[in-house]
Structures are given as structure tokens and as C-alpha cells.
Design an enzyme around this catalytic site. Structure first.
Site, short mmCIF file in Angstrom:
data_model
loop_
_atom_site.label_atom_id
_atom_site.label_comp_id
_atom_site.label_asym_id
_atom_site.label_seq_id
_atom_site.Cartn_x
_atom_site.Cartn_y
_atom_site.Cartn_z
N ASP A 249 -36.71 40.40 -55.04
CA ASP A 249 -36.13 39.20 -54.44
C ASP A 249 -36.91 38.75 -53.20
O ASP A 249 -36.41 37.99 -52.40
CB ASP A 249 -34.65 39.44 -54.09
CG ASP A 249 -34.49 40.55 -53.06
OD1 ASP A 249 -35.51 41.17 -52.70
OD2 ASP A 249 -33.34 40.80 -52.63
N CYS A 295 -52.50 33.69 -58.83
CA CYS A 295 -53.05 32.41 -59.27
C CYS A 295 -51.97 31.34 -59.08
O CYS A 295 -52.25 30.18 -58.82
CB CYS A 295 -53.47 32.45 -60.73
SG CYS A 295 -54.83 33.56 -61.13
N CYS A 309 -31.54 34.98 -52.40
CA CYS A 309 -30.18 34.62 -52.85
C CYS A 309 -29.14 34.78 -51.75
O CYS A 309 -28.21 33.99 -51.65
CB CYS A 309 -29.76 35.51 -54.02
SG CYS A 309 -30.66 35.16 -55.51
N CYS A 366 -58.84 32.89 -56.97
CA CYS A 366 -57.59 33.63 -56.73
C CYS A 366 -57.84 34.86 -55.85
O CYS A 366 -58.71 35.67 -56.16
CB CYS A 366 -56.99 34.05 -58.07
SG CYS A 366 -55.60 35.16 -57.89
ZN LIG Z 1 -55.05 35.52 -60.09
#
Ligand SMILES: [Zn+2]
Length: 373
Positions: A249, A295, A309, A366
Site C-alpha cells: 500500500d 517504466c 487507503c 527507466c
Molecule cells: Zn523499467
């Protein structure tokens, strides 16, 4: 009016219309690519069948043959216990347009007596009954059930996403579930984390979940790790599994999971919810074309932009939906079914019930996967 046929004369007629083959000839055809179907009942096949035969009970044959073999020209050999039911079945398949159907003379009894290869059933009566409805799917069957029972899935977080996912994966017979969570059950969890119970408020979530899962399916193994995932323990906790199901979370934990997924080459099934919307994807580092989590999220958003939440609130069914979609992707990956959500992001909003998929590509810059992959 024509004279009604009796059973023997009907079978005699069928023998003129259906090609019959000896077990040895059937085996030779199977080796050449013919599909061997054992049409006996599930309970008969439980005691064993011809090696590499597809089980499809006579009662479902016409209804499901297209799922098993849609090509009407593909050679099919049918087997029953003694070679009579397979004659009736062959005639029926001919009517459906299958041209190359034959029936084994003497059936499985003669197959066995001639010492041809046999597979003992891997399922005991409990498993055959428990998984009956999915065993009937030709895409699952005993082979798929065996894949499920040897699969090891780690579920990070026994909370909103992990709870429903764990219940269904346990029910389906995934052989080992490893639950990682260091929280305790709170009453405010119960409106969505339905693996827990009011009587277990205050108990470690891993233990509470273990109790529920083991009650649902005592056949599977539940491993619990009551600790928080961190950079020091991630590899130890996650190695040795086939799939990582992301029920985290918060972003830091997801980044740890994503990094471990890349290092250990274990697919990560990502899911997230916020208020009335959810999203899902699968990152599979075994595939060159698969993006990774970073990515999608190269850097963590500010905490204020990504409330969890407990801060933002959530309708309890939301994590239920996402958790079940994650469990579905897990089952597909284990069974090799369909197209997993690799390179795609599924997003939905329950207020207008709009679901849409967008393409996700690998980011050449990335910070997670650009180097060293
Ligand atoms: Zn990646």
C-alpha cells in the site's frame, strides 16, 4: 415404420462407419500427432489413463470438443473402457464434421493388457472432488492442476489486495502461498480485508490469514513471514517463488518489490486502488519486451499525491476487484492460459464502470530496467 434397432445391431452398423484401430495402431497415430481422447467418466480416469491422453467425458464430448480441438481435419482417436462407448462417440463427432475419427478396439482395458504406456492419476479423491469444476475445463485438467499444486506464489501484504487474492489462489490449489506482512488485524481493516475476522482483531495478519486459508483448503502449504519487507531481507523473502503478487500500500515497498522482481527474474503482478478506481499490470522480467514497474512510475510521487487507503478512503469492494484480477493473472501465468497483462495497464473506475487498457512500453531510460537486463 422401420424396425427399431437393438444395441448390438446399432454397434454393428457403427463398425461399418467408424474406423476401428488396435491400441498399438492408436499409439502410432498419437505419436504422429493424433489427439487421443479418453472419453470415460472422471471417476474411471482417476485410476489411470493412456499416457498423454486428453480426458473429456462422453457426456461433455460434443459440448467441449471445439475447445479441445477446433480443427475438423485433425486426426482424433477415441478411447473408452472396452471400445463401445468410443464407437458411439466417434459417430457423434463425425456428425459434427470431424473427418478423421477412429475408435480403439478393446479400449483402455486392452491398451493396459498390451503393456502400452499408462499415466497413473495424480489426483486423490479429495482433490478430484475439490477441484472438479476447474478440472473439467480442458485448458486446466489434471496437467493444469499439477502445475497449480507445484506453484509457489508470494503475496506481499495480507491486506486489501492480498486478502481476496490469497483466498482464491488457495481455493484453486496453488501449492504454496507465502504471506509477508508485519501488521496486526484492526477492526477498520475488516470492511475490505475479508480474510480476517472480528474475533481475530489484534492478531498478526499473517497468522489470521493462515487460519482462514488453511480452513478453506487444508491441502496447500501456507508460509508466513511476519516482517516488513526491506532492502536487507527482500531477496531472502522473495527468492524461490514463481510469482510476486503486489499487495503493498505504499511506493517504497513497491519499489523494493519491483527491484527484487528484476534481480530474481520473477514476474510481478501489480495492482493498486484509490477511492473508486483501480489499476493492474504484469511485469515479467523474463521477457525482453516487458516493462517494469518503474517504466510506469520512474520516481515515487509525493506522499500527498498518492495517499493510501487509510488517508484517502476506499470503497471496500475496490481492492476486492483488483485482488481478484491479480489472482486471475496469477492463475493464467501458472497455467499458461490466454494473454497476461504484460505491456498493458488495465485501469477502471467503478462509478461509471469503465474499464480500459493502455499499452505500456519499456522505457529506454527507466531507472529500474534500462541497465543490465
Ligand atoms: Zn523499467
Amino acid at each position: 415404420m422401420s424396425v427399431p434397432l437393438n444395441c448390438d445391431s446399432w454397434l454393428a452398423q457403427l463398425r461399418r462407419r467408424v474406423r476401428e484401430v488396435s491400441p498399438a495402431e492408436a499409439l502410432a497415430r498419437q505419436v504422429d500427432g493424433a489427439l487421443l481422447i479418453d472419453i470415460r467418466e472422471d471417476s474411471e480416469r482417476a485410476a489411470g489413463t493412456a499416457a498423454n491422453a486428453q480426458g473429456l467425458s462422453r457426456g461433455f464430448l460434443e459440448l467441449r470438443i471445439e475447445q479441445v480441438q477446433a480443427d475438423r481435419d485433425h486426426p482424433i482417436v477415441l478411447m473408452c473402457a472396452h471400445g463401445q462407448r468410443s464407437l458411439l462417440a466417434a459417430e457423434s463427432l463425425q456428425r459434427l464434421g470431424y473427418h478423421e475419427v477412429s475408435s480403439i478396439v478393446g479400449g483402455f482395458e486392452r491398451w493396459k493388457a498390451e503393456g502400452l504406456p499408462v499415466t497413473a492419476s495424480t489426483l486423490d479423491t479429495d482433490a478430484a472432488e475439490r477441484y472438479m469444476r476447474q478440472l473439467r475445463l480442458p485448458q486446466v485438467g489434471e496437467t493444469g492442476q499439477a502445475k497449480l499444486s507445484s506453484a509457489r506464489v508470494v503475496i506481499l501484504g495480507a491486506g486489501g489486495l492480498g486478502a481476496p487474492a490469497a483466498l482464491y489462489l488457495a481455493a484453486a490449489g496453488v501449492g504454496q502461498l507465502t504471506l509477508i506482512d508485519d501488521d496486526k488485524v484492526e477492526r477498520s481493516n475488516l470492511h475490505r480485508q475479508i480474510i480476517h475476522a472480528d474475533a481475530r482483531v489484534g492478531m498478526a495478519k499473517t497468522e489470521s490469514a493462515r487460519i482462514a486459508l488453511q480452513a478453506l483448503n487444508p491441502r496447500i502449504r501456507i508460509e508466513t513471514r511476519t516482517e516488513r519487507l526491506d532492502a536487507g531481507n527482500a531477496e531472502r523473502l522473495l527468492a524461490g517463488h514463481d510469482l510476486l503478487l503486489d499487495g503493498a500500500d505504499n511506493f517504497p515497498t513497491r519499489y523494493l518489490l519491483a527491484a527484487a522482481s528484476l534481480r530474481l527474474k520473477i514476474p510481478m503482478i501489480y495492482g493498486a486502488v484509490e477511492r473508486f478506481s483501480g489499476q493492474l499490470s504484469v511485469f515479467d522480467p523474463r521477457r525482453e519486451d516487458s516493462p517494469c514497474y518503474r517504466c510506469l512510475f520512474p520516481t515515487a510521487p509525493d506522499a500527498a499525491d498518492a495517499p493510501n487507503c487509510s488517508e484517502a478512503g476506499v470503497l471496500g469492494v475496490l481492492p476486492g476487484i483488483v485482488g481478484l484480477l491479480q489472482a486471475t493473472e496469477a492463475l493464467k501465468l501458472i497455467l499458461g492460459l490466454g494473454e497476461p497483462l504484460i505491456g498493458q495497464l488495465l485501469s477502471f473506475d467503478v462509478l461509471d464502470m469503465h474499464f480500459h487498457k493502455t499499452r505500456l512500453s519499456r522505457d529506454p531510460a527507466c531507472p529500474g530496467c534500462a541497465a543490465g537486463r
